[in-house]
Write an enzyme that holds these catalytic residues in place. Structure first.
Site, PDB file in Angstrom:
ATOM      1  N   HIS A 247       5.552   5.610  -4.714  1.00  0.00           N
ATOM      2  CA  HIS A 247       6.652   5.879  -3.768  1.00  0.00           C
ATOM      3  C   HIS A 247       6.001   6.267  -2.428  1.00  0.00           C
ATOM      4  O   HIS A 247       5.295   5.468  -1.824  1.00  0.00           O
ATOM      5  CB  HIS A 247       7.536   6.972  -4.373  1.00  0.00           C
ATOM      6  CG  HIS A 247       8.864   7.195  -3.732  1.00  0.00           C
ATOM      7  ND1 HIS A 247       9.400   6.356  -2.789  1.00  0.00           N
ATOM      8  CD2 HIS A 247       9.788   8.194  -3.899  1.00  0.00           C
ATOM      9  CE1 HIS A 247      10.599   6.824  -2.423  1.00  0.00           C
ATOM     10  NE2 HIS A 247      10.845   7.943  -3.081  1.00  0.00           N
ATOM     11  N   HIS A 286       8.496  -4.020  -3.375  1.00  0.00           N
ATOM     12  CA  HIS A 286       9.594  -3.063  -3.264  1.00  0.00           C
ATOM     13  C   HIS A 286      10.641  -3.424  -4.300  1.00  0.00           C
ATOM     14  O   HIS A 286      10.868  -4.594  -4.572  1.00  0.00           O
ATOM     15  CB  HIS A 286      10.214  -3.123  -1.857  1.00  0.00           C
ATOM     16  CG  HIS A 286      11.026  -1.923  -1.533  1.00  0.00           C
ATOM     17  ND1 HIS A 286      12.335  -1.791  -1.922  1.00  0.00           N
ATOM     18  CD2 HIS A 286      10.701  -0.785  -0.882  1.00  0.00           C
ATOM     19  CE1 HIS A 286      12.787  -0.623  -1.506  1.00  0.00           C
ATOM     20  NE2 HIS A 286      11.817   0.018  -0.892  1.00  0.00           N
ATOM     21  N   ASP A 340       5.299   1.427   3.916  1.00  0.00           N
ATOM     22  CA  ASP A 340       4.050   2.197   3.858  1.00  0.00           C
ATOM     23  C   ASP A 340       2.838   1.417   4.352  1.00  0.00           C
ATOM     24  O   ASP A 340       1.773   2.007   4.529  1.00  0.00           O
ATOM     25  CB  ASP A 340       3.793   2.655   2.409  1.00  0.00           C
ATOM     26  CG  ASP A 340       4.579   3.905   2.052  1.00  0.00           C
ATOM     27  OD1 ASP A 340       5.008   4.605   2.981  1.00  0.00           O
ATOM     28  OD2 ASP A 340       4.767   4.172   0.853  1.00  0.00           O
TER      29      ASP A 340
HETATM   30  N1  ACO Z   1       0.457  -5.566  -5.687  1.00  0.00           N
HETATM   31  C1  ACO Z   1       0.333  -6.542  -6.624  1.00  0.00           C
HETATM   32  N2  ACO Z   1       1.337  -6.943  -7.435  1.00  0.00           N
HETATM   33  C2  ACO Z   1       2.510  -6.314  -7.309  1.00  0.00           C
HETATM   34  C3  ACO Z   1       2.717  -5.280  -6.371  1.00  0.00           C
HETATM   35  C4  ACO Z   1       1.627  -4.922  -5.539  1.00  0.00           C
HETATM   36  N3  ACO Z   1       1.756  -3.973  -4.638  1.00  0.00           N
HETATM   37  N4  ACO Z   1       3.965  -4.833  -6.469  1.00  0.00           N
HETATM   38  C5  ACO Z   1       4.546  -5.535  -7.455  1.00  0.00           C
HETATM   39  N5  ACO Z   1       3.667  -6.433  -7.964  1.00  0.00           N
HETATM   40  C6  ACO Z   1       3.931  -7.407  -9.035  1.00  0.00           C
HETATM   41  C7  ACO Z   1       3.858  -6.718 -10.400  1.00  0.00           C
HETATM   42  O1  ACO Z   1       2.557  -6.781 -10.944  1.00  0.00           O
HETATM   43  C8  ACO Z   1       4.855  -7.501 -11.206  1.00  0.00           C
HETATM   44  O2  ACO Z   1       4.225  -8.710 -11.589  1.00  0.00           O
HETATM   45  P1  ACO Z   1       4.567  -9.418 -13.017  1.00  0.00           P
HETATM   46  O3  ACO Z   1       6.019  -9.773 -12.928  1.00  0.00           O
HETATM   47  O4  ACO Z   1       3.658 -10.590 -13.051  1.00  0.00           O
HETATM   48  O5  ACO Z   1       4.277  -8.387 -14.049  1.00  0.00           O
HETATM   49  C9  ACO Z   1       5.942  -7.864 -10.189  1.00  0.00           C
HETATM   50  O6  ACO Z   1       5.289  -7.843  -8.910  1.00  0.00           O
HETATM   51  C10 ACO Z   1       7.115  -6.889 -10.181  1.00  0.00           C
HETATM   52  O7  ACO Z   1       6.595  -5.561 -10.113  1.00  0.00           O
HETATM   53  P2  ACO Z   1       7.336  -4.282 -10.698  1.00  0.00           P
HETATM   54  O8  ACO Z   1       6.361  -3.188 -10.887  1.00  0.00           O
HETATM   55  O9  ACO Z   1       8.183  -4.669 -11.851  1.00  0.00           O
HETATM   56  O10 ACO Z   1       8.285  -3.926  -9.485  1.00  0.00           O
HETATM   57  P3  ACO Z   1       9.063  -2.560  -9.299  1.00  0.00           P
HETATM   58  O11 ACO Z   1      10.306  -2.903  -8.580  1.00  0.00           O
HETATM   59  O12 ACO Z   1       9.172  -1.833 -10.580  1.00  0.00           O
HETATM   60  O13 ACO Z   1       8.083  -1.706  -8.365  1.00  0.00           O
HETATM   61  C11 ACO Z   1       6.897  -0.887  -6.508  1.00  0.00           C
HETATM   62  C12 ACO Z   1       8.182  -1.584  -6.999  1.00  0.00           C
HETATM   63  C13 ACO Z   1       6.677   0.366  -7.377  1.00  0.00           C
HETATM   64  C14 ACO Z   1       7.081  -0.467  -5.081  1.00  0.00           C
HETATM   65  C15 ACO Z   1       5.728  -1.863  -6.659  1.00  0.00           C
HETATM   66  O14 ACO Z   1       5.937  -2.999  -5.844  1.00  0.00           O
HETATM   67  C16 ACO Z   1       4.377  -1.207  -6.330  1.00  0.00           C
HETATM   68  O15 ACO Z   1       3.759  -0.598  -7.208  1.00  0.00           O
HETATM   69  N6  ACO Z   1       3.900  -1.318  -5.030  1.00  0.00           N
HETATM   70  C17 ACO Z   1       2.672  -0.669  -4.619  1.00  0.00           C
HETATM   71  C18 ACO Z   1       2.940   0.795  -4.263  1.00  0.00           C
HETATM   72  C19 ACO Z   1       3.718   0.940  -2.955  1.00  0.00           C
HETATM   73  O16 ACO Z   1       3.418   0.302  -1.960  1.00  0.00           O
HETATM   74  N7  ACO Z   1       4.712   1.818  -3.001  1.00  0.00           N
HETATM   75  C20 ACO Z   1       5.549   2.121  -1.846  1.00  0.00           C
HETATM   76  C21 ACO Z   1       6.885   1.478  -2.007  1.00  0.00           C
HETATM   77  S1  ACO Z   1       7.908   1.798  -0.616  1.00  0.00           S
HETATM   78  C22 ACO Z   1       8.390   3.400  -0.815  1.00  0.00           C
HETATM   79  O17 ACO Z   1       8.561   3.887  -1.912  1.00  0.00           O
HETATM   80  C23 ACO Z   1       8.495   4.183   0.340  1.00  0.00           C
END
Ligand code: ACO
Length: 404
Positions: A247, A286, A340
């Site tokens: 987050h 996201h 971010d």
């Molecule tokens: N890098 C690489 N792959 C990613 C990323 C990433 N940053 N984010 C998502 N994916 C991929 C996942 O591996 C998954 O792949 P799969 O379907 O092959 O397994 C797919 O995209 C979906 O990912 P989920 O984790 O199911 O997405 P969710 O909606 O649960 O998570 C989140 C969203 C937590 C923001 C995620 O994108 C992430 O971990 N990002 C990196 C951390 C980040 O930047 N957080 C800040 C978010 S903005 C905020 O909160 C202010």
């Protein structure tokens, strides 16, 4: 005993889908991992179009607020639901300025805290501590609650700046009543008045971070408030939730990654390896946006501007290369830069230490947290979802001396 049916649906999850499924037990029960897509409240505070990459606060596009508004005006708008008149805004700004000062005991305590904890932990402690001295603690009328809310929003920058000054063994700098909310924070942090252009960029970053629907930290605040707990407790829950790297904690890690990569020519190898090893690239992806986060688009412009101003394009050129590669590799999956990704570059040029990036996020988002808490509790119902029991129906209790 064995025939008792606990909260266990009669048929299993459909097709072994671990993320989303329909469970049958006298009608359909829906299950959504991470509550994805679940509507948990009605709200008129903000709306996100995740397909188009659009965000509005109470109907106004954030691009317009970033261009014309100030953090204080946006805060008023989010909290009270209408744009303030000139005199209402003046009064609100004056109240925020008045409430910037910390209770003496809280200030003394901050000066004595150890220098090594993460500042988000300090923020949790200090917000909880400040609540003990809130003169409106027992107020439950709308004006009293609003005063408590405005007091927390006004105190958070002072807590962060005082702690930073204290841990770096510098004199604390009291709030400057001549400066607005964003400029005053930079002043208290650095001990000198900020460049007006940089203060305005920080003000815009604060507007962009002020509110974002039922994200994890806002929801945490709402869950706490829905038990009719106090506003300080709700904000403490939200701070603890924002801290996590999935987050608000991602911004700090983005800069760490840019430094680790070092030069744009190393991006290709770094990202390739990370994706191969199933590591996440911080600042991308996201739950709601499946396209470019509109806040990231605006922050990128300011990251560019400040890079040019300081003649240092190292971070932005690595960032742009990562963006290009991530969109090429994962754009089809809806993975794009989020808020971010570029905020850390902006904050670094503004002289904000890395471990304060997430506290600064909390400082801006405190308005969104409070707005949702106030809105939800006006027509409150305690949050109480159910879990889907996957354990056995009955297990014999074995006395400890017979266990192996
Ligand atoms: N890098 C690489 N792959 C990613 C990323 C990433 N940053 N984010 C998502 N994916 C991929 C996942 O591996 C998954 O792949 P799969 O379907 O092959 O397994 C797919 O995209 C979906 O990912 P989920 O984790 O199911 O997405 P969710 O909606 O649960 O998570 C989140 C969203 C937590 C923001 C995620 O994108 C992430 O971990 N990002 C990196 C951390 C980040 O930047 N957080 C800040 C978010 S903005 C905020 O909160 C202010």
């Amino acid at each position: 005993m064995k025939n008792i049916k606990y909260l266990k649906p009669l048929s299993p999850l459909q097709k072994g889908d671990d993320n989303m499924g329909v469970l049958e037990n006298k009608g359909a029960i829906e299950y959504s991992k991470g509550l994805e897509g679940v509507i948990a409240a009605l709200s008129s505070i903000s709306a996100i179009d995740g397909e188009q990459g659009k965000l509005i606060y109470r109907g106004i596009p954030i691009e317009m607020l970033a261009k014309h508004s100030t953090y204080e005006e946006t805060a008023y708008f989010l909290l009270y639901g209408e744009l303030p008149t000139k005199s209402a805004l003046d009064e609100f700004v004056a109240e925020m300025k008045e409430l910037r000062y910390l209770p003496k005991r809280v200030e003394e305590c901050i000066l004595e805290l150890p220098p090594n904890p993460h500042p988000m932990d300090i923020l949790k402690v200090a917000v909880a501590h400040a609540g003990l001295y809130d003169p409106d603690q027992l107020e439950s009328c709308r004006e009293g609650v609003m005063r408590k809310v405005i007091r927390i929003i006004a105190e958070i920058p002072t807590i962060i700046a005082y702690y930073h000054r204290a841990r770096t063994k510098q004199e604390i700098v009291p709030p400057n009543p001549n400066l607005g909310h964003a400029a005053n924070f930079l002043y208290m942090l650095h001990g000198k008045e900020p460049d007006p252009e940089e203060a305005r960029i920080f003000d815009i970053a604060m507007i962009l971070h002020a509110e974002h629907g039922l994200n994890a930290s806002t929801f945490a605040a709402m869950v706490t408030a829905s038990t009719l707990s106090d506003i300080n407790s709700a904000i403490v829950s939200a701070i603890g939730t924002l801290k996590g790297p999935l987050h608000g904690g991602a911004n700090e890690r983005v800069l760490k990654m840019l430094d680790e990569i070092g030069t744009p020519d190393r991006v290709e190898e770094y990202v390739k390896n990370a994706l191969m090893e199933k590591r996440r690239i911080m600042g991308f992806g996201h739950r709601v946006y499946k396209t470019y986060d509109p806040r990231a688009r605006i922050l990128k412009q300011y990251a560019e501007k400040l890079s040019d101003k300081y003649g240092d394009r190292k971070w932005i050129s690595i960032g742009e290369k990562i963006e290009e590669m991530m969109i090429r590799e994962l754009g089809k999956k809806g993975i794009f830069p989020n808020v971010d990704f570029y905020s850390g570059i902006v904050y670094s040029f503004l002289g904000i230490p890395r471990d304060l990036f997430t506290p600064v996020f909390a400082m801006a988002r405190s308005v969104g947290w409070a707005a949702h808490v106030c809105e939800y509790t006006q027509n409150n119902r305690i949050f109480r979802p159910r879990g889907y029991y996957t354990g056995p129906d009955y297990v014999e209790y074995i006395p400890i001396e017979q266990r192996r």
